[in-house]
Design a protein around this motif. Structure first.
Motif, PDB file in Angstrom:
ATOM      1  N   ASP A 195     -71.894 -55.645 102.583  1.00 27.32           N
ATOM      2  CA  ASP A 195     -73.002 -55.892 102.924  1.00 27.32           C
ATOM      3  C   ASP A 195     -74.135 -54.717 103.054  1.00 27.32           C
ATOM      4  O   ASP A 195     -73.487 -53.608 103.039  1.00 27.32           O
ATOM      5  N   THR A 196     -75.326 -55.349 102.926  1.00 26.37           N
ATOM      6  CA  THR A 196     -76.143 -54.162 102.917  1.00 26.37           C
ATOM      7  C   THR A 196     -76.660 -53.955 104.342  1.00 26.37           C
ATOM      8  O   THR A 196     -77.154 -55.025 105.136  1.00 26.37           O
ATOM      9  N   TYR A 197     -77.002 -52.669 104.897  1.00 25.51           N
ATOM     10  CA  TYR A 197     -77.089 -52.512 106.251  1.00 25.51           C
ATOM     11  C   TYR A 197     -78.533 -51.704 106.459  1.00 25.51           C
ATOM     12  O   TYR A 197     -78.873 -51.515 107.682  1.00 25.51           O
ATOM     13  N   GLY A 198     -79.250 -51.230 105.512  1.00 25.60           N
ATOM     14  CA  GLY A 198     -80.517 -50.596 105.878  1.00 25.60           C
ATOM     15  C   GLY A 198     -81.279 -50.547 104.503  1.00 25.60           C
ATOM     16  O   GLY A 198     -80.979 -50.797 103.531  1.00 25.60           O
ATOM     17  N   VAL A 199     -82.539 -50.249 104.692  1.00 23.15           N
ATOM     18  CA  VAL A 199     -83.651 -50.069 103.747  1.00 23.15           C
ATOM     19  C   VAL A 199     -84.107 -48.658 103.521  1.00 23.15           C
ATOM     20  O   VAL A 199     -84.400 -47.882 104.432  1.00 23.15           O
ATOM     21  N   PRO A 200     -83.526 -48.107 102.360  1.00 24.23           N
ATOM     22  CA  PRO A 200     -83.734 -46.549 102.043  1.00 24.23           C
ATOM     23  C   PRO A 200     -85.208 -46.226 102.270  1.00 24.23           C
ATOM     24  O   PRO A 200     -86.057 -47.053 101.817  1.00 24.23           O
ATOM     25  N   ILE A 201     -85.363 -45.129 102.957  1.00 20.86           N
ATOM     26  CA  ILE A 201     -86.816 -44.674 102.941  1.00 20.86           C
ATOM     27  C   ILE A 201     -87.120 -43.250 102.401  1.00 20.86           C
ATOM     28  O   ILE A 201     -88.049 -42.805 101.941  1.00 20.86           O
ATOM     29  N   SER A 202     -85.955 -42.683 102.109  1.00 17.69           N
ATOM     30  CA  SER A 202     -86.088 -41.304 101.554  1.00 17.69           C
ATOM     31  C   SER A 202     -84.538 -41.073 100.751  1.00 17.69           C
ATOM     32  O   SER A 202     -83.664 -41.772 101.000  1.00 17.69           O
ATOM     33  N   THR A 203     -84.533 -40.011  99.758  1.00 17.99           N
ATOM     34  CA  THR A 203     -83.389 -39.705  99.375  1.00 17.99           C
ATOM     35  C   THR A 203     -83.490 -38.348  99.145  1.00 17.99           C
ATOM     36  O   THR A 203     -84.384 -37.699  99.166  1.00 17.99           O
ATOM     37  N   ASP A 204     -82.352 -37.585  98.591  1.00 17.52           N
ATOM     38  CA  ASP A 204     -82.240 -36.230  98.307  1.00 17.52           C
ATOM     39  C   ASP A 204     -81.114 -35.944  97.164  1.00 17.52           C
ATOM     40  O   ASP A 204     -80.420 -36.885  96.669  1.00 17.52           O
ATOM     41  N   VAL A 205     -81.470 -35.083  96.403  1.00 12.21           N
ATOM     42  CA  VAL A 205     -80.439 -34.491  95.327  1.00 12.21           C
ATOM     43  C   VAL A 205     -80.315 -33.111  95.497  1.00 12.21           C
ATOM     44  O   VAL A 205     -81.006 -32.310  96.306  1.00 12.21           O
ATOM     45  N   ARG A 206     -79.201 -32.487  94.832  1.00 12.52           N
ATOM     46  CA  ARG A 206     -79.095 -31.055  94.802  1.00 12.52           C
ATOM     47  C   ARG A 206     -78.943 -30.542  93.624  1.00 12.52           C
ATOM     48  O   ARG A 206     -78.462 -31.469  92.586  1.00 12.52           O
ATOM     49  N   GLY A 207     -79.221 -29.242  93.336  1.00 11.75           N
ATOM     50  CA  GLY A 207     -79.385 -28.737  91.945  1.00 11.75           C
ATOM     51  C   GLY A 207     -79.330 -27.333  92.204  1.00 11.75           C
ATOM     52  O   GLY A 207     -79.067 -26.521  93.147  1.00 11.75           O
ATOM     53  N   LEU A 208     -79.184 -26.621  91.041  1.00  9.30           N
ATOM     54  CA  LEU A 208     -79.480 -25.066  90.965  1.00  9.30           C
ATOM     55  C   LEU A 208     -81.061 -24.690  91.014  1.00  9.30           C
ATOM     56  O   LEU A 208     -81.601 -24.715  89.751  1.00  9.30           O
ATOM     57  N   TRP A 209     -81.345 -24.010  91.901  1.00  5.64           N
ATOM     58  CA  TRP A 209     -82.554 -23.434  91.953  1.00  5.64           C
ATOM     59  C   TRP A 209     -82.393 -21.972  91.371  1.00  5.64           C
ATOM     60  O   TRP A 209     -81.402 -21.384  91.936  1.00  5.64           O
ATOM     61  N   TYR A 210     -83.140 -21.586  90.451  1.00  2.00           N
ATOM     62  CA  TYR A 210     -82.920 -20.121  89.672  1.00  2.00           C
ATOM     63  C   TYR A 210     -84.312 -19.273  89.498  1.00  2.00           C
ATOM     64  O   TYR A 210     -85.312 -19.930  89.451  1.00  2.00           O
ATOM     65  N   ASN A 211     -84.167 -17.985  89.796  1.00  2.00           N
ATOM     66  CA  ASN A 211     -85.451 -17.119  89.520  1.00  2.00           C
ATOM     67  C   ASN A 211     -85.849 -17.042  88.132  1.00  2.00           C
ATOM     68  O   ASN A 211     -84.862 -16.027  87.675  1.00  2.00           O
ATOM     69  N   LYS A 212     -86.842 -17.665  87.765  1.00  5.10           N
ATOM     70  CA  LYS A 212     -87.131 -17.396  86.271  1.00  5.10           C
ATOM     71  C   LYS A 212     -87.399 -15.972  85.732  1.00  5.10           C
ATOM     72  O   LYS A 212     -86.906 -15.412  84.792  1.00  5.10           O
ATOM     73  N   THR A 213     -88.008 -15.392  86.895  1.00  4.97           N
ATOM     74  CA  THR A 213     -88.317 -13.802  86.407  1.00  4.97           C
ATOM     75  C   THR A 213     -87.312 -13.003  86.329  1.00  4.97           C
ATOM     76  O   THR A 213     -87.252 -12.347  85.375  1.00  4.97           O
ATOM     77  N   VAL A 214     -86.291 -13.218  87.344  1.00  5.83           N
ATOM     78  CA  VAL A 214     -84.864 -12.426  87.089  1.00  5.83           C
ATOM     79  C   VAL A 214     -84.127 -12.876  85.900  1.00  5.83           C
ATOM     80  O   VAL A 214     -83.756 -12.005  85.175  1.00  5.83           O
ATOM     81  N   PHE A 215     -83.991 -13.956  85.545  1.00  7.34           N
ATOM     82  CA  PHE A 215     -83.479 -14.404  84.402  1.00  7.34           C
ATOM     83  C   PHE A 215     -83.777 -13.810  83.265  1.00  7.34           C
ATOM     84  O   PHE A 215     -83.226 -13.426  82.313  1.00  7.34           O
ATOM     85  N   GLU A 216     -85.140 -13.841  83.104  1.00  6.63           N
ATOM     86  CA  GLU A 216     -85.935 -13.420  81.719  1.00  6.63           C
ATOM     87  C   GLU A 216     -85.921 -11.921  81.549  1.00  6.63           C
ATOM     88  O   GLU A 216     -85.413 -11.521  80.612  1.00  6.63           O
TER      89      GLU A 216
END
Lengths: 294, 444
Positions: free
Chosen positions: B145-166
């Motif tokens: 059964d469904t018990y709630g209406v989603p109001i937000s969600t989130d995800v995870r990923g790899l934040w990386y420093n472009k300057t350092v990488f370059e």
């Protein structure tokens, strides 16, 4: 004769009636919860999940699980170290020393020192925790002061967590023992001390042969109170280290809280609290026994 | 005189406890009043939730005359909030009509009977089709059964420093295809930054360690944490061991933060508000909310952050499956089973989560139609991050999940601090979980 007896009976009834409201209150608010605790510790009661809707009697499951859990053993060991180091040794000895050294000193001196030591005691636990967190943290006061001496900063709460919380608890609790010992020391009759002095007893002998035996009763009472207080210390440790790092400062109250309110296992948490209660009762009985035998 | 005062004293002794007893009884709620009032409780402080709710309340009260929406903040941290709301929901006297509920606790609270199923309601609601499907699956109970209406969600990923990488000669934009490529990149920048790769790795970060680190790894392997078919926890697997080995590789090669602060509760804040703006972090495996710290309204404003920081999806172990992986959580609005005014509560939830009204700060939206709106896409990387929802995973947040999660954190910290080898840590995890949830509920 018979009249006296009926009078007596009347008195008992009266006493009972007048005491009744208090008895009811004690039953309701003290005895009741203890019995409930006892019962819940044999159930799988949970704060949420299917077990919350359908709580069942599970016999000794919680206790079996507890004694198989290495974390339980760790927290019992931590509790014992914390108890002995901070209460039985730390607070008692520091409290006694402060009281003893202050004895018969000038009044202003007693007052200033007394207030300083008391300040640690009247400060609420949570405030003590914050103050000491600021003092011991990486860029805290202690490390800055050590820096002046050329000593590299030490992550106290991370590298010496148990020693740190023990030290903080001594700081916080020593004043209570000091007050107890002050009262006890003031009760020692002057004549006894004078007599021993005339008999040629030195300071050490006077302390060992006269002072300590006389205040033994107060010492045991103090031991019971301090032990029970320290067994229940939660806020201080929780706010300082959260029981970590790892399980290095997880004492029984922290372990109990984690099981009951982080893992939602109320029944299991209650079983742990029962063990805590039993430890408290056992220790108190041992102390009192010790007092009686001599 | 003396006698009177003594009797008076006795009278007091008798009376005071009685008064105290009587005072223990509660007030009766005003019946007529409660019919037209709905109460909503939320985790405070949360200014963006509050602002959104105030707007929704205005809209709703205009449409429903005589109805009063009461918005009650519950001041608490992440850990206490579920406890506080559960205690409220347990009693008819205190149960609110709508509760802001973390999807993490939703399955367990549903199983406990605290929440009202709304399966029929959402079926008859046109807007329901606009919600992302994986998000919808995250608000279902064990019973389907469904018990709630989603109001937000989130995800995870790899934040990386472009300057350092370059500067290190790594290609930008970065799109790692396997765990090895992530480790290689971290090794390349090892001498350039204080923390080559940051990830939550301690018990002090609680669920963050499970969700942002461990599950991001495990779901990228061929193994799983929970067998939906048998309803059992998987306590020993190839993927579990490999995930711990990855963490071990990070810390044994000195690619992680210094442990003196890296496994404390303050580590996350230090990384996002201090070290990242200073350019001292190469890669951070963390949630999409991280950039919120750098906005003008955030804890550590950093106007130029877009020039330096980008985000890449976390790759699967060897590029299997979708080739990328993420894990989602999020918040919902749910109706307690003991609410007084369920119908009105449902009406309010519909109004609040409509396309026009659902504006919850910078949180990822659970609605596809909102994700296409221009003002939503204006947020940096928002579109890119929202796309992660197509391949996201939800946690098996069943009854025993908090216990299993605690054991995961313990295993991760043991590997991080080199107290146990990955193999030993998995063995400890197996023993812990088997003992805590029972032998009949685990499998290999």
């Amino acid at each position: 004769m018979s009249k006296k007896k009926s009078l007596n009976g009347n008195m008992y009834l009266k006493t009972f009636l007048f005491g009744l409201p208090s008895i009811i209150l004690i039953m309701l608010f003290v005895l009741g919860p203890i019995i409930m605790t006892f019962y819940y510790s044999f159930t799988n009661m949970a704060l949420t999940g299917a077990a919350a809707a359908d709580t069942q009697f599970v016999g000794f499951d919680n206790f079996v699980r507890m004694f198989q859990d290495p974390s339980f053993k760790t927290s019992v060991l931590n509790t014992i170290i914390f108890l002995i180091a901070s209460a039985v040794i730390g607070q008692q000895i520091v409290g006694f020393l402060v009281a003893y050294l202050m004895k018969q000193k000038a009044r202003p001196f007693r007052r200033v020192i007394g207030i300083l030591v008391l300040a640690g005691w009247i400060t609420p636990e949570i405030v003590v925790a914050f103050v000491w967190f600021a003092y011991l943290s990486d860029q805290g006061t202690l490390n800055i002061m050590l820096g002046f001496l050329g000593i590299k900063p030490v992550a106290w709460l991370l590298n010496f967590p148990l020693i740190s919380v023990i030290f903080v608890n001594i700081w916080h609790g020593a004043a209570f023992s000091m007050l107890m010992y002050q009262a006890a020391l003031d009760d020692i009759p002057q004549e006894v001390e004078e007599a021993s002095r005339i008999d040629g007893a030195n300071a050490w002998q006077r302390l060992w042969r006269i002072t300590l035996p006389i205040i033994k009763g107060s010492a045991v009472t103090n031991m019971v109170l301090v032990t029970l207080q320290t067994l229940g210390v939660f806020t201080l440790i929780y706010a300082l280290t959260g029981g970590g790092p790892g399980e290095k400062t997880t004492t029984l109250p922290i372990f109990m809280y984690d099981q009951a309110f982080v893992n939602y296992q109320l029944g299991y948490g209650t079983a742990i609290s029962l063990v805590l209660l039993l430890i408290g009762i056992t220790l108190s009985l041992i102390y009192i026994r010790f007092l009686k035998t001599e | 005189m003396k006698k009177i005062s003594k009797n008076f004293l006795i009278l007091l002794i008798v009376l005071i406890p009685m008064v105290a007893l009587v005072a223990c009884g509660g007030d009766e709620e005003n019946e007529a009043d409660s019919k037209n009032t709905i109460e909503l409780v939320y985790k405070s402080p949360d200014d963006s939730f509050k602002a959104w709710m105030e707007d929704a309340k205005k809209d709703f009260e205009e449409k429903h005359e005589g109805v009063n929406v009461k918005i009650t903040p519950i001041d608490s941290n992440e850990g206490d909030y579920p406890n506080k709301t559960i205690l409220m929901m347990k009693s008819e006297d205190t149960a609110p009509d709508i509760v802001m509920e973390d999807s993490e606790g939703l399955k367990a609270d549903a199983a406990a009977g605290y929440l009202e199923p709304i399966t029929e309601e959402v079926k008859n609601w046109d807007d329901w089709k606009h919600f992302y499907d994986p998000v919808k699956s995250g608000v279902k109970g064990e019973d389907g059964d469904t018990y709630g209406v989603p109001i937000s969600t989130d995800v995870r990923g790899l934040w990386y420093n472009k300057t350092v990488f370059e500067e290190a000669g790594l290609g930008v934009p970065w799109n790692p295809k396997s765990w090895d490529e992530v480790l290689d990149a971290a090794k390349t920048i090892k001498d350039d930054v204080e923390v080559p790769i940051w990830m939550n790795s301690g018990k002090a970060m609680g669920e963050g360690t499970t969700m942002q680190t461990f599950l991001m790894l495990l779901y990228g392997t061929d193994s799983n944490l929970y067998n939906e078919d048998t309803g059992k926890w998987i306590v020993e697997s190839e993927g579990f061991l490999d995930s711990l080995k990855f963490i071990d590789a990070v810390y044994s090669n000195d690619l992680g933060p210094s442990l003196s602060w890296g496994i404390t509760g303050q580590a996350g804040a230090k990384v996002s508000t201090d070290l990242m703006p200073k350019g001292e972090v190469g890669i951070a495996l963390d949630g999409n909310w991280m950039s919120g710290n750098w906005l003008e309204s955030g804890n550590s404003p950093w106007p130029e952050w877009e020039e330096h920081i980008d985000i890449a999806p976390m790759p699967t172990q060897d590029g299997q499956g979708d080739g990328k992986v993420t894990v989602s959580g999020g918040w919902t609005l749910a109706i307690p089973a003991k609410a007084d005014n369920k119908e009105l509560a449902w009406e309010f939830i519909k109004t609040a989560t409509s396309k026009e009204n659902l504006r919850y700060g910078t949180a990822l939206t659970p609605r596809k139609d909102i994700a296409e709106l221009e003002d939503y896409q204006q947020l940096t990387y928002q579109q890119k991050i929202t796309d992660y929802l197509d391949f996201t995973n939800y946690r098996p947040t069943y009854d025993s999940y908090p216990l299993v999660s605690s054991s995961i954190q313990k295993a991760v910290e043991a590997v991080t601090t080199d107290t146990l080898s990955p193999k030993e840590a998995m063995k400890q995890f197996k023993e812990d979980v088997t003992r805590d949830v029972g032998e009949e509920k685990v499998e290999e």
